[in-house]
Write an enzyme that holds these catalytic residues in place. Structure first.
Site, PDB file in Angstrom:
ATOM      1  N   LYS A 137       0.834  -1.196   0.000  1.00 38.35           N
ATOM      2  CA  LYS A 137       0.000   0.000   0.000  1.00 38.35           C
ATOM      3  C   LYS A 137       0.873   1.252   0.000  1.00 38.35           C
ATOM      4  O   LYS A 137       0.697   2.151  -0.829  1.00 38.35           O
ATOM      5  CB  LYS A 137      -0.927   0.014   1.218  1.00 38.35           C
ATOM      6  CG  LYS A 137      -1.877   1.205   1.237  1.00 38.35           C
ATOM      7  CD  LYS A 137      -2.558   1.363   2.585  1.00 38.35           C
ATOM      8  CE  LYS A 137      -1.649   2.073   3.553  1.00 38.35           C
ATOM      9  NZ  LYS A 137      -2.347   2.472   4.803  1.00 38.35           N
ATOM     10  N   ASP A 155      -6.206   0.587   0.722  1.00 35.17           N
ATOM     11  CA  ASP A 155      -6.328   0.831   2.157  1.00 35.17           C
ATOM     12  C   ASP A 155      -7.721   0.413   2.611  1.00 35.17           C
ATOM     13  O   ASP A 155      -8.470  -0.234   1.863  1.00 35.17           O
ATOM     14  CB  ASP A 155      -6.033   2.291   2.497  1.00 35.17           C
ATOM     15  CG  ASP A 155      -7.089   3.257   1.964  1.00 35.17           C
ATOM     16  OD1 ASP A 155      -8.036   2.809   1.263  1.00 35.17           O
ATOM     17  OD2 ASP A 155      -6.982   4.455   2.251  1.00 35.17           O
TER      18      ASP A 155
END
Length: 270
Positions: A137, A155
């Site tokens: 991420k 996320d």
């Protein structure tokens, strides 16, 4: 990640082609709704974005943005942060919570940058995820926003919306990343990430989504999971839409086509 059509057997029972078309329609409408969608962390270079993203875990971007100016004024690059006094670093990041762990993380990745990359942030996924405390991420946040390399930032908000919209049924972030990537051209990945995060923070909330104020409600298989009354839904909005876009949102909710909106004078982009 690839940009091919997903395999048969979609989460909503649509054909792969139908899902791709619907997903891309959703992306276009979100682009109209959030033309200002960008990374909400403040940064001026790749190092600042990398550190800010690591610090943003379990806190808000607003709080990180209030903390990083002082942090970067004191330690402007990897070399300076690698040799920072541990206690001083902890005190600067204390407002963000978990300050000991966060101070150790940003100092650890700074030392790795100095030792293995000449103090510069590398521009590949493999090199980034090899840094202490950096996952996929964070890597894609940096690649997409500092290097212009397409990537999906999965996320909490992105994963929740991807499942609600029927783009995927997976919980695992890597599986979500690959399945959603297959629905879109690579050039759209970074901006799609911003748009879904913006939408998740403003309208499609975790506990009580504002379905009645959602510009993509007509293409959402989860419509009705939250408040559907337009007035009640409007009261759930956590952030205002871009100035001057509220009327556009109302017209989209009413089912106006792109051709109709353009005829009414709205600028919708390509």
């Amino acid at each position: 990640m690839t940009g091919s059509h997903p395999a048969a057997g979609t989460p909503t029972g649509e054909s792969g082609l139908a899902l791709t078309r619907r997903a891309r329609r959703v992306n276009r409408v979100l682009a109209q709704t959030y033309p200002y969608a960008v990374a909400e962390l403040d940064f001026s270079n790749a190092f600042e974005l990398l550190v800010a993203t690591v610090l943003s875990a379990q806190t808000t971007d607003v709080r990180v943005n209030a903390t990083t100016p002082g942090l970067f004024a004191r330690f402007p690059d990897a070399e300076a942060m690698a040799h920072a006094d541990e206690r001083e670093l902890q005190e600067i990041v204390r407002p963000l919570g978990f300050y000991r762990n966060k101070a150790a993380a940003i100092q650890g990745l700074s030392r790795a940058l100095v030792e293995h990359h000449g103090g510069e942030v590398p521009g590949t996924v493999d090199a980034l995820v090899a840094l202490p405390g950096v996952g996929r991420k964070t890597a894609f946040v940096v690649l997409g926003n500092a290097f212009g390399v397409p990537g999906l930032t999965v996320d909490t908000h992105f994963g929740r919306l991807a499942r609600r919209l029927g783009f995927t049924a997976h919980q695992d972030p890597v599986k979500v990343e690959h399945e959603v990537a297959a629905l879109f051209a690579p050039r759209d990945w970074t901006m799609l990430s911003h748009r879904l995060v913006f939408h998740g923070r403003r309208i499609c909330h975790a506990k009580r989504p504002a379905c009645g104020a959602c510009p993509v409600a007509r293409w959402c298989p989860s419509y009705g999971a939250g408040e559907t009354d337009p007035e009640a839904a409007a009261r759930l909005l956590k952030y205002e839409l871009a100035p001057g876009r509220e009327d556009l949102l109302a017209r989209m909710l009413a089912g106006a086509s792109r051709a109709e909106l353009r005829a009414e004078g709205y600028s919708l982009g390509a």
